[in-house]
Write an enzyme that holds these catalytic residues in place. Structure first.
Site, PDB file in Angstrom:
ATOM      1  N   ASP A   1      45.619  38.023  39.954  1.00 29.37           N
ATOM      2  CA  ASP A   1      44.359  38.432  39.360  1.00 29.37           C
ATOM      3  C   ASP A   1      43.957  39.753  40.007  1.00 29.37           C
ATOM      4  OD1 ASP A   1      41.804  38.881  38.504  1.00 29.37           O
ATOM      5  OD2 ASP A   1      41.025  36.907  39.031  1.00 29.37           O
TER       6      ASP A   1
ATOM      7  N   TYR B   1      37.568  33.491  42.941  1.00 32.28           N
ATOM      8  CA  TYR B   1      36.768  33.605  41.724  1.00 32.28           C
ATOM      9  C   TYR B   1      37.613  34.265  40.640  1.00 32.28           C
ATOM     10  CZ  TYR B   1      33.187  35.120  38.446  1.00 32.28           C
ATOM     11  OH  TYR B   1      32.445  35.343  37.310  1.00 32.28           O
TER      12      TYR B   1
ATOM     13  N   LYS C   1      37.560  45.300  34.447  1.00 30.17           N
ATOM     14  CA  LYS C   1      36.726  46.238  35.188  1.00 30.17           C
ATOM     15  C   LYS C   1      37.099  47.691  34.893  1.00 30.17           C
ATOM     16  CE  LYS C   1      35.476  42.874  38.766  1.00 30.17           C
ATOM     17  NZ  LYS C   1      34.089  42.665  38.342  1.00 30.17           N
TER      18      LYS C   1
END
Length: 471
Positions: A260, A156, A285
């Site tokens: 990522d 994802y 984040k």
């Protein structure tokens, strides 16, 4: 106690305790499809509506406090209302949130991030992890002059079109794989099937498959994008040597390797800890300290494409990219996220995973936890997953069981993710982790009659499970 008694009692207890959330959900549905604005945070019969965070706890609309063991799906590291972060945000509010030009906070935050992750020789700001991965791929395409992107099956990387390809296992339109033996390409609903022409999906932790693709299609490949720990795909850590193998194969093919690390920076920069350096990295984040912020960067020669003083730079715009409020919060967060904090999250994660495995075994239910550092998942089954396809098999047909476990934990005062993600904050105490382990054990013990009817394969016949008193 039969299966219906167990399921009904758990749901009834949840609904009895949360009438204000039920009312809020019905009201929200008049404006928001389904009553929520974020797919991952909805669950049946309705999600908790949260009104306050304090330290490592959150309070719902009915006034109940929960130990927060999800940390906004890994986006928070310092708990709620950390004094340094609150001071940074309130102070910056008086000086401006997004003045519309360069501000010192941009390079001050960048210097902090580069100290944590030295491979970020140059970097740019955007607003989210979705934007960061989108820009990383655009950068790789611009640098290499190639179009093809290799991603991990089940990985994802956000909600843009290519990030939604092979990200979730659900009935979707498919396109044939470019090479035999690879997963079919599955764009999500609303993503054009033509997107499949630019994507190749490979299984996680499978170097032979990666070698087949990179040696067979190498001259077409702009980038390989990979998470050091497969997040939504089940919290699966990369196998020893896997990412080093991708590093070698991408160099041979002249493609860029993109890590990522939007979710995994809370583990400490994986590339620093394990010594595999990509060409580009994405962060989000925790780097925003609880506010929206995305980062993409890497090699100086690659990122030079964005230098506006050069002829024909890559155009990168956005009114809130690198906004002052997020950078102020992020700088305060990075000032309080060093080796000691990372070591504490590692300690909590190790303690949690060992405890969950022991709790499942103690009640005779097959369950395994996986993850690294302060990022963990719990799966039903005796063998932990190695890739997203394994995770899908472990989850298949067990949606109601997982939902009942999640509601049981909420009833016990622990906020977790419906799909099994568990993250801790730096201020989380070991005793809170132990209490969560006990809650898991009690919930699994209570669910045994349900499991015996619907999932007897999960009962350990020779375990001799122990009785657990309700907390």
């Amino acid at each position: 106690m039969n299966r219906h008694d167990v399921a009904g009692r758990i749901r009834e207890a949840y609904e009895h305790a949360t009438p204000a959330s039920a009312t809020a959900s019905r009201r929200a549905a008049r404006s928001l499809p389904g009553g929520d604005t974020r797919s991952m945070t909805w669950y049946p019969p309705y999600p908790l509506f949260l009104v306050q965070g304090e330290g490592t706890r959150v309070r719902d609309a009915d006034g109940h406090w929960y130990e927060d063991m999800i940390a906004n799906y890994g986006a928070l590291a310092h708990g709620h209302n950390h004094p340094a972060l609150v001071a940074a945000v309130t102070g910056q509010m008086t000086r401006g949130t997004a003045p519309g030009g360069p501000v010192p906070l941009q390079y001050e935050h960048a210097e902090r991030l580069r100290a944590l992750n030295p491979s970020l020789e140059r970097l740019r700001y955007c607003n989210s992890g979705t934007e960061a991965t989108m820009w990383a791929v655009r950068t790789a395409r611009a640098y290499t002059g190639r179009d093809l992107v290799v991603k991990i099956d089940g990985g994802y990387h956000g909600t843009h079109d290519w990030g939604q390809v092979n990200a979730f296992f659900a009935p979707q339109r498919t396109a044939p794989a470019r090479l035999a033996g690879l997963p079919e390409i599955r764009p999500a609903a609303g993503v054009a099937l033509s997107t499949a022409g630019d994507i190749v999906a490979i299984p996680y932790n499978d170097l032979p498959a990666a070698a087949t693709v990179l040696r067979g299609l190498g001259e077409q490949i702009a980038a390989v994008v990979v998470e050091p720990v497969l997040g939504v795909g089940g919290g699966v850590p990369s196998a020893p040597g896997y990412l080093a193998g991708l590093r070698r194969l991408t160099r041979e093919a002249g493609a860029l390797l993109v890590f990522d690390e939007c979710a995994t920076l809370r583990l400490g920069p994986w590339q620093v800890k394990h010594g595999v350096i990509p060409d580009l990295t994405t962060h989000s984040k925790i780097v925003g300290g609880g506010l929206p912020l995305g980062v993409f960067g890497g090699r100086e020669d690659v990122m030079a494409l964005f230098d506006p003083s050069r002829p024909h730079p890559v155009h990168h715009a956005g009114a809130f990219g690198g906004n002052s409020l997020s950078l102020a919060a992020g700088s305060a967060a990075l000032d309080h996220f060093g080796t000691d904090e990372i070591a504490h999250l590692d300690f909590l994660g190790d303690r949690l995973r060992a405890g969950l495995d022991a709790a499942a075994a103690s009640v005779g239910v097959a369950g395994r936890s996986v993850g690294e550092g302060g990022l963990s998942y719990f799966h039903f089954g005796s063998t932990p997953p190695r890739d997203a396809a394994d995770t899908a098999r472990l989850r298949a047909g067990r949606a109601e069981l997982r939902s009942l476990l999640h509601l049981s934990l909420l009833n016990a005062g622990f906020l977790t993710a419906p799909h099994g993600l568990l993250c801790q904050h730096v201020p989380t105490a070991p005793e809170s982790v132990d209490a969560l382990v006990d809650a898991y054990g009690n919930a699994l013990h209570d669910l045994r009659p349900y499991i015996a009817v619907h999932h007897p394969e999960l009962l350990e016949k020779d375990a001799g499970h122990v009785h657990r008193d309700a907390p």
